[in-house]
Design a protein around this motif. Structure first.
Motif, PDB file in Angstrom:
ATOM      1  N   LEU B  44     -33.812  -6.544  58.787  1.00 21.13           N
ATOM      2  CA  LEU B  44     -32.916  -5.958  57.990  1.00 21.13           C
ATOM      3  C   LEU B  44     -31.653  -6.761  58.217  1.00 21.13           C
ATOM      4  CD1 LEU B  44     -33.566  -2.115  57.923  1.00 21.13           C
ATOM      5  CD2 LEU B  44     -34.076  -3.445  56.215  1.00 21.13           C
ATOM      6  N   GLN B  45     -30.821  -7.369  57.220  1.00 22.40           N
ATOM      7  CA  GLN B  45     -29.860  -8.026  57.349  1.00 22.40           C
ATOM      8  C   GLN B  45     -28.566  -7.650  56.506  1.00 22.40           C
ATOM      9  OE1 GLN B  45     -30.114 -12.231  56.501  1.00 22.40           O
ATOM     10  NE2 GLN B  45     -32.153 -12.339  57.369  1.00 22.40           N
ATOM     11  N   LEU B  46     -27.494  -7.214  57.136  1.00 22.40           N
ATOM     12  CA  LEU B  46     -26.263  -6.727  56.179  1.00 22.40           C
ATOM     13  C   LEU B  46     -25.887  -7.666  55.479  1.00 22.40           C
ATOM     14  CD1 LEU B  46     -24.367  -4.335  56.205  1.00 22.40           C
ATOM     15  CD2 LEU B  46     -22.871  -5.641  57.854  1.00 22.40           C
ATOM     16  N   LEU B  47     -26.086  -7.197  53.980  1.00 30.91           N
ATOM     17  CA  LEU B  47     -25.373  -8.074  53.184  1.00 30.91           C
ATOM     18  C   LEU B  47     -23.977  -8.051  52.860  1.00 30.91           C
ATOM     19  CD1 LEU B  47     -26.325 -10.106  50.995  1.00 30.91           C
ATOM     20  CD2 LEU B  47     -26.928  -8.214  49.385  1.00 30.91           C
ATOM     21  N   LEU B  48     -23.297  -6.845  52.712  1.00 26.84           N
ATOM     22  CA  LEU B  48     -22.062  -6.470  52.618  1.00 26.84           C
ATOM     23  C   LEU B  48     -21.616  -4.883  52.798  1.00 26.84           C
ATOM     24  CD1 LEU B  48     -22.229  -5.013  49.824  1.00 26.84           C
ATOM     25  CD2 LEU B  48     -21.883  -7.306  48.827  1.00 26.84           C
ATOM     26  N   LYS B  49     -20.488  -4.865  52.815  1.00 25.60           N
ATOM     27  CA  LYS B  49     -20.087  -3.274  53.376  1.00 25.60           C
ATOM     28  C   LYS B  49     -18.880  -2.941  52.758  1.00 25.60           C
ATOM     29  CE  LYS B  49     -17.947  -4.941  57.701  1.00 25.60           C
ATOM     30  NZ  LYS B  49     -18.281  -6.204  57.770  1.00 25.60           N
ATOM     31  N   TYR B  50     -18.782  -1.633  52.487  1.00 23.06           N
ATOM     32  CA  TYR B  50     -17.630  -1.090  52.198  1.00 23.06           C
ATOM     33  C   TYR B  50     -16.852  -0.053  53.267  1.00 23.06           C
ATOM     34  CZ  TYR B  50     -14.094   1.964  50.133  1.00 23.06           C
ATOM     35  OH  TYR B  50     -12.744   2.477  49.875  1.00 23.06           O
ATOM     36  N   LEU B  51     -15.913  -0.341  53.774  1.00 18.71           N
ATOM     37  CA  LEU B  51     -15.214   0.431  54.781  1.00 18.71           C
ATOM     38  C   LEU B  51     -14.069   1.286  54.222  1.00 18.71           C
ATOM     39  CD1 LEU B  51     -15.590  -1.787  57.871  1.00 18.71           C
ATOM     40  CD2 LEU B  51     -17.394  -0.190  56.845  1.00 18.71           C
ATOM     41  N   THR B  55     -12.133  -1.733  46.430  1.00 20.32           N
ATOM     42  CA  THR B  55     -13.356  -0.977  46.064  1.00 20.32           C
ATOM     43  C   THR B  55     -14.726  -2.194  45.795  1.00 20.32           C
ATOM     44  OG1 THR B  55     -12.932  -0.659  43.707  1.00 20.32           O
ATOM     45  CG2 THR B  55     -12.314   1.445  45.406  1.00 20.32           C
ATOM     46  N   LEU B  56     -13.995  -3.196  45.537  1.00 22.03           N
ATOM     47  CA  LEU B  56     -14.983  -4.517  45.275  1.00 22.03           C
ATOM     48  C   LEU B  56     -15.030  -5.177  46.503  1.00 22.03           C
ATOM     49  CD1 LEU B  56     -16.544  -5.673  42.963  1.00 22.03           C
ATOM     50  CD2 LEU B  56     -14.465  -7.343  42.710  1.00 22.03           C
ATOM     51  N   VAL B  57     -16.259  -5.353  46.906  1.00 25.05           N
ATOM     52  CA  VAL B  57     -16.518  -6.262  48.192  1.00 25.05           C
ATOM     53  C   VAL B  57     -17.388  -7.339  47.729  1.00 25.05           C
ATOM     54  CG1 VAL B  57     -16.149  -4.270  49.902  1.00 25.05           C
ATOM     55  CG2 VAL B  57     -18.215  -4.554  48.957  1.00 25.05           C
ATOM     56  N   GLU B  66     -19.399  -2.468  43.996  1.00 32.25           N
ATOM     57  CA  GLU B  66     -18.226  -1.966  43.954  1.00 32.25           C
ATOM     58  C   GLU B  66     -18.428  -0.537  44.347  1.00 32.25           C
ATOM     59  OE1 GLU B  66     -16.373  -2.388  40.165  1.00 32.25           O
ATOM     60  OE2 GLU B  66     -14.519  -1.714  40.678  1.00 32.25           O
ATOM     61  N   PHE B  67     -17.603   0.045  45.148  1.00 36.91           N
ATOM     62  CA  PHE B  67     -17.490   1.559  45.324  1.00 36.91           C
ATOM     63  C   PHE B  67     -16.837   2.280  44.205  1.00 36.91           C
ATOM     64  CE2 PHE B  67     -17.128   5.578  47.324  1.00 36.91           C
ATOM     65  CZ  PHE B  67     -15.820   6.016  47.891  1.00 36.91           C
TER      66      PHE B  67
END
Lengths: 116, 114
Positions: B44-51, B55-57, B66-67
């Motif tokens: 599993l590879q991290l593609l993107l994250k919202y911390l 709200t748009l990553v 988009e969160f």
């Protein structure tokens, strides 16, 4: 680039046998995790490990499971007496830290366990 | 406790077409949100994250998510997919405190054809 490695890639065992799945986390990481994915189902958290202790475990992680860091590099998951329902892909992950602000978990390629 | 729902188990799409992979989550506490990608025979590879914050990553390979707090969603989009985007995509959440175990959805297989 440092990566998490897992061996073997595929393990086939008979029901009732013990298996040990091995993981080598990234060298400066301190927090270690096991997840599993039964075919067609979610990836599920099993256990997290820090400072030679289990820090959190799920209800899946019963007495048949144990984890160990036998030396400075390996992190193992043992299943004492395998059941058919233990057949799954098992993922190891590690992170530099585990609490506080976000800490990215890096995953290994997984070990596919098949219990016959 | 948290949970994640990915309603689409498989999404077939033609190359250069846009795609959206849906993710909804449930949590009683504030969470971090993630998309992971798994290529065949890989981890599993991290593609993107919202911390926090915007709200748009975005990822480096053209994906964005988009969160949306009111809809408890974190949908993944790409305006133009490539054959090489064929993979399994997992949405995940974690709490913001304590040991941040990941809670995953069931995954969406993106199949890009010529």
């Amino acid at each position: 680039e440092p990566e998490v490695t897992q061996t073997p890639s595929h393990q086939v065992t008979q029901m009732g046998q013990e298996v040990i799945l091995r993981c080598v986390p990234i060298s400066n990481h301190l927090y270690f995790y096991w997840y599993r994915q039964i075919l067609g189902q979610k990836v599920e958290f099993l256990v997290s490990f820090y400072n030679n202790e289990i820090s959190e475990k799920s209800e899946i992680f019963d007495d048949q499971f144990s984890v160990e860091r036998p030396d400075g590099s390996n992190f193992t998951l043992k299943i004492r007496s395998t059941k058919l329902e233990d057949s799954a892909m098992y993922f190891c992950a590690s992170s530099e830290t585990g609490t506080g602000f976000y800490n990215e978990q890096f995953f290994g390629p997984g070990t596919r366990l098949t219990v016959l | 406790a948290q949970s994640v729902t990915q309603l689409d188990s498989q999404v077939p799409v033609f190359e250069e077409a846009p795609v959206e992979l849906r993710c909804n989550y449930s949590s009683s506490v504030s969470v971090y949100l993630f998309w992971y990608v798994q290529y065949p025979n890989q981890g599993l590879q991290l593609l993107l994250k919202y911390l926090s914050g915007s709200t748009l990553v975005e990822s480096i390979n053209g994906f964005e998510a988009e969160f949306n707090k009111s809809q408890t969603s974190f949908h993944l989009r790409k305006p133009s997919v490539h054959i090489s985007d064929t993979a399994e995509y997992f949405c995940a959440v974690s709490g913001r405190t304590g040991f941040q175990k990941l809670v995953f959805g069931t995954g969406t297989r993106l199949l890009v054809s010529p």
